[in-house]
Design a protein around this motif. Structure first.
Motif, PDB file in Angstrom:
ATOM      1  N   TRP A 190      33.894  41.989  38.281  1.00 13.40           N
ATOM      2  CA  TRP A 190      33.119  42.608  39.344  1.00 13.40           C
ATOM      3  C   TRP A 190      33.034  44.119  39.142  1.00 13.40           C
ATOM      4  O   TRP A 190      33.934  44.740  38.586  1.00 13.40           O
ATOM      5  N   VAL A 191      31.951  44.696  39.604  1.00 13.53           N
ATOM      6  CA  VAL A 191      31.820  46.148  39.728  1.00 13.53           C
ATOM      7  C   VAL A 191      31.953  46.463  41.218  1.00 13.53           C
ATOM      8  O   VAL A 191      31.133  46.028  42.028  1.00 13.53           O
ATOM      9  N   LYS A 192      32.967  47.204  41.572  1.00  8.29           N
ATOM     10  CA  LYS A 192      33.307  47.429  42.982  1.00  8.29           C
ATOM     11  C   LYS A 192      32.815  48.792  43.455  1.00  8.29           C
ATOM     12  O   LYS A 192      32.936  49.791  42.749  1.00  8.29           O
ATOM     13  N   LEU A 193      32.270  48.821  44.647  1.00  5.02           N
ATOM     14  CA  LEU A 193      31.935  50.088  45.300  1.00  5.02           C
ATOM     15  C   LEU A 193      33.199  50.599  45.988  1.00  5.02           C
ATOM     16  O   LEU A 193      33.828  49.873  46.772  1.00  5.02           O
ATOM     17  N   ALA A 194      33.571  51.844  45.697  1.00  5.05           N
ATOM     18  CA  ALA A 194      34.845  52.376  46.180  1.00  5.05           C
ATOM     19  C   ALA A 194      34.961  52.321  47.702  1.00  5.05           C
ATOM     20  O   ALA A 194      36.049  52.143  48.245  1.00  5.05           O
ATOM     21  N   MET A 195      33.838  52.476  48.388  1.00  2.00           N
ATOM     22  CA  MET A 195      33.885  52.515  49.846  1.00  2.00           C
ATOM     23  C   MET A 195      34.148  51.147  50.477  1.00  2.00           C
ATOM     24  O   MET A 195      34.575  51.050  51.624  1.00  2.00           O
ATOM     25  N   LEU A 196      33.901  50.064  49.709  1.00  2.00           N
ATOM     26  CA  LEU A 196      34.029  48.717  50.253  1.00  2.00           C
ATOM     27  C   LEU A 196      35.310  48.050  49.771  1.00  2.00           C
ATOM     28  O   LEU A 196      35.822  48.366  48.700  1.00  2.00           O
TER      29      LEU A 196
END
Length: 219
Positions: A190-196
């Motif tokens: 996965w590529v994760k968005l830091a805010m989520l």
């Protein structure tokens, strides 16, 4: 300090009115409360401020000095309040807002531009970042966030929903077995968005909500 400022304001009004009774009436205090504040102020200063008699009040030398400063204090406070009141109808000053980087090209930016054109006395500072700052410590007035919000004493309002699709490259898909269920992709890269958070909520064709947890190598 707060008690001293309050007592100085009462002291200045007492000198202006010339009696405890009139001062109490103007300030909606009893004469005994007015007298108490003056007495406490004199005790803290270690000196008498007023000569009391049955007919009139007169100031000591120290009282005259303090009265001069008390008048300046009240004049400065009145000027500040008047200036804020005068500007209240026209927004002005510095406004700092923060938005997620994914909204850099969002239609919301046109609304921000319209706001700037409409309120030209406002100095706007815009921060696009996926780091959740401490709004109070960093002096941020408004924050737009994505995802579930933790419990907070800050005021918040839901602005809307963002429709999202889960995607991967054709090569990545070709090198894996098609998942039998949505839960099976939790082990994919996965590529994760830091805010989520490391979780996603999906809705299937039967409108059933499914939440999966995952790990990511790229944030």
């Amino acid at each position: 300090m707060i008690d001293d400022l309050r007592a100085m304001a009462i002291f200045a009004e007492l000198v202006h009115q010339g009696s405890f009774r009139k001062t109490g009436k103007v300030l909606t205090l009893s004469p005994s409360v007015v007298s108490y504040h003056i007495t406490q102020l004199e005790k803290r200063l270690g000196t008498a401020l007023i000569y009391r008699s049955t007919r009139k009040l007169s100031l000591t030398h120290e009282g005259e000095v303090l009265y001069l400063h008390a008048k300046q204090m009240l004049a400065a406070a009145d000027a500040g309040l008047s200036q804020v009141t005068a500007n209240s109808s026209a927004p002005s000053g510095k406004l700092t807002i923060t938005l997620p980087s994914v909204l850099t090209r969002a239609p919301l930016n046109r609304k921000i531009a319209e706001f700037c054109k409409l309120h030209q006395q406002v100095e706007l500072n815009i921060l696009y970042t996926d780091i959740r700052q401490d709004l109070i410590a960093e002096g941020i007035d408004l924050a737009i966030r994505i995802g579930d919000m933790p419990d907070s004493t800050l005021k918040s309002k839901r602005l809307g929903d963002i429709k999202r699709k889960l995607v991967c490259s054709a090569d990545y898909w070709a090198n894996r077995e098609p998942p039998a269920s949505i839960e099976a992709i939790s082990s994919w890269h996965w590529v994760k968005l830091a805010m989520l958070p490391n979780s996603r909520r999906f809705v299937n064709a039967q409108n059933r909500r499914i939440e999966i947890n995952f790990s990511s190598r790229i944030t």
